[in-house]
Design an enzyme around this catalytic site. Structure first.
Site, PDB file in Angstrom:
ATOM      1  N   CYS A   1       0.809  -1.213   0.000  1.00 36.89           N
ATOM      2  CA  CYS A   1       0.000   0.000   0.000  1.00 36.89           C
ATOM      3  C   CYS A   1       0.847   1.269   0.000  1.00 36.89           C
ATOM      4  O   CYS A   1       0.343   2.343  -0.328  1.00 36.89           O
ATOM      5  CB  CYS A   1      -0.953   0.001   1.199  1.00 36.89           C
ATOM      6  SG  CYS A   1      -0.142  -0.106   2.792  1.00 36.89           S
TER       7      CYS A   1
ATOM      8  N   GLN B   1       4.185  -9.938   2.674  1.00 40.89           N
ATOM      9  CA  GLN B   1       4.089  -9.404   1.320  1.00 40.89           C
ATOM     10  C   GLN B   1       5.379  -9.655   0.540  1.00 40.89           C
ATOM     11  O   GLN B   1       5.341  -9.970  -0.657  1.00 40.89           O
ATOM     12  CB  GLN B   1       3.766  -7.908   1.392  1.00 40.89           C
ATOM     13  CG  GLN B   1       2.370  -7.639   1.925  1.00 40.89           C
ATOM     14  CD  GLN B   1       2.170  -6.200   2.354  1.00 40.89           C
ATOM     15  OE1 GLN B   1       3.110  -5.508   2.747  1.00 40.89           O
ATOM     16  NE2 GLN B   1       0.929  -5.726   2.293  1.00 40.89           N
TER      17      GLN B   1
ATOM     18  N   GLU C   1       2.723  -6.827   8.475  1.00 40.82           N
ATOM     19  CA  GLU C   1       2.248  -7.371   7.204  1.00 40.82           C
ATOM     20  C   GLU C   1       3.323  -7.444   6.129  1.00 40.82           C
ATOM     21  O   GLU C   1       3.281  -8.296   5.248  1.00 40.82           O
ATOM     22  CB  GLU C   1       1.083  -6.528   6.669  1.00 40.82           C
ATOM     23  CG  GLU C   1      -0.224  -6.724   7.392  1.00 40.82           C
ATOM     24  CD  GLU C   1      -0.330  -5.823   8.609  1.00 40.82           C
ATOM     25  OE1 GLU C   1       0.626  -5.063   8.874  1.00 40.82           O
ATOM     26  OE2 GLU C   1      -1.369  -5.876   9.302  1.00 40.82           O
TER      27      GLU C   1
END
Length: 475
Positions: A47, A122, A118
């Site tokens: 993101c 990823q 996270e």
């Protein structure tokens, strides 16, 4: 030669990151096929980050710039961005610094929220995707595997990430000033991936019990069953969205899944059925006159929310900005969340960076030793071929007890010891060519093209990447 092209929240605008992220799946193969020097490419897209890790086959003294510019053009072509704009934005990391950069990224040290959990997953999934697409190489594979190991070590040995810090949790912290009672808050979760799981866990940590889930791809039923919540269908999502106090979106959809029209449709449905719009136990007129910062109050199940907070964690954006045109709706997106990211905790961060830097140096030293592997193989083969010939002659002359053979093998080991030590020393100093030139001058030995690394050539070498080169801009 390893190279990293990097655009992140530190050097790129949110709109550019959104475009890059939306087309990331197509970027790796396009980069790999764009220039003959590009042997492999692994793309990491999150993101707040887009990075392309390249393995270039460049001869000594050959500039990597043409291959890099072609890679940038490939990225621009799939993202619909001009190469010049990307060249002016991308950071450029090369040499041993690539390992240090990726290790820091995987450990959460380069994230908006330092230590977020996270990012390690990823990075791991980026390698898995590259393997599936056939765009990785042995060097890139080792680099990414080592990055996963280092991220686990950082998590286990420092305070980084111990509190489960993430963009999800930061978003909910920012929402605290708008929520009176999490336990009485109705939430619609849009998405069923890893971020959705993390969001649900963070919501439950705050006492939220009323959560429903919708999936644009139709996976809501399975997710709901696995997590003990209610699934929302496509036919009821408008009503669910209109009645939620908080909407959290985190899908990989490339289009808006929540917009003004959806919320208006849900609200219109309630109005048509005569549902009461006032908050539970409150006065509709008083609520309408309240300031925009009024905290949310839990609504009855059959009424639309008087105040709504929409948290958009998707990239590309899951929520159309036009939702804020509706009365009582406030939007909290990644761009806003990034502005409020907390400062690093220097003690834990320093310890984490020490681990990353040490691992990067070790990776670089081992990789430099591997660069000498074909020459090491050639020298050892040359010496052992001579040794085998002398042992055979000794046997034909009556070396019945094997003492001559033992002495010859000992001498060969002694003779090879110093060259092997010097090979590692020169490799770590970046002077591999001096060693190759030396054995060519003394023994007439040169590495064969494509010589394989075997156990003898490795001679104790291990996987690891080094600090070294620095990041710079291409423009």
């Amino acid at each position: 030669m390893l190279i990293c092209l990097t655009a992140s929240h530190k050097n790129a605008g949110f709109d550019m990151l959104e475009r890059l992220s939306a087309t990331a799946d197509a970027a790796g193969p396009r980069i790999r096929n764009g220039h003959s020097a590009v042997q492999g490419a692994v793309v990491v897209a999150t993101c707040n980050r887009f990075e392309a890790y390249l393995d270039l086959d460049a001869a000594d003294g050959e500039s990597p710039v043409p291959a890099v510019h072609e890679a940038i053009r490939a990225v621009g072509s799939v993202a619909g961005l001009e190469p010049g704009e990307l060249r002016a934005t991308f950071g450029f990391v090369h040499g041993n610094a690539v390992a240090g950069h990726l290790f820091a990224v995987a450990s959460g040290l380069e994230s908006v929220v330092v230590g977020e959990g996270e990012i390690a997953g990823q990075v791991r999934r980026s390698l898995e995707r590259a393997r599936t697409e056939g765009t990785t190489t042995p060097d890139l594979d080792r680099l990414f595997q080592r990055a996963s190991q280092i991220s686990r070590r950082v998590k286990n040995e420092t305070g980084i990430g111990s509190e489960g810090r993430s963009v999800v949790r930061l978003a909910l912290e920012l929402a605290e000033s708008r929520i009176t009672d999490w336990a009485g808050t109705r939430v619609l979760l849009v998405g069923t991936g890893q971020f959705a799981g993390a969001s649900l866990a963070a919501l439950r940590d705050r006492g939220v019990t009323d959560v429903r889930v919708f999936s644009p791809s139709g996976r809501a039923t399975k997710f709901a069953a696995n997590h003990g919540i209610e699934a929302v269908t496509r036919g009821t999502v408008a009503a669910a969205a209109a009645s939620a106090d908080v909407i959290v979106t985190c899908t990989t959809a490339e289009h808006h899944v929540v917009d003004r029209a959806l919320l208006e449709s849900g609200r219109a449905g309630f109005e048509a059925s005569g549902a009461d719009r006032a908050p539970a136990g409150g006065d509709a007129g008083a609520d309408a006159a309240a300031p925009a910062s009024l905290r949310l109050v839990a609504q009855p199940v059959d009424a639309p929310a008087a105040r709504q907070l929409v948290i958009d964690l998707g990239l590309p954006r899951n929520v159309d900005p036009d939702v804020v045109e509706l009365p009582g709706v406030e939007l909290l997106d990644l761009e806003t969340i990034r502005i409020h990211a907390p400062l690093e905790e220097f003690g834990a961060t320093d310890a984490a960076r020490a681990i990353v830097d040490g691992a990067a140096r070790a990776f670089g030293e081992a990789r430099e030793e591997q660069d000498l592997a074909p020459a090491v193989v050639a020298l050892r083969r040359h010496v052992f071929d001579l040794l085998d010939g002398e042992i055979e002659r000794a046997r034909t002359r009556g070396d019945a007890d094997g003492r001559t053979e033992e002495a010859l093998r000992h001498m060969a080991g002694v003779l090879l010891h110093t060259p092997m030590v010097r090979s590692r020393e020169l490799a770590r100093a970046g002077e591999q060519q001096a060693w190759i030139d030396g054995i060519a001058a003394i023994f007439g030995v040169a590495p064969a093209d494509g010589a394989a690394l075997d156990g003898a050539a490795a001679d104790g070498a291990t996987d690891a990447g080094g600090a070294g080169s620095t990041e710079r801009r291409l423009g």
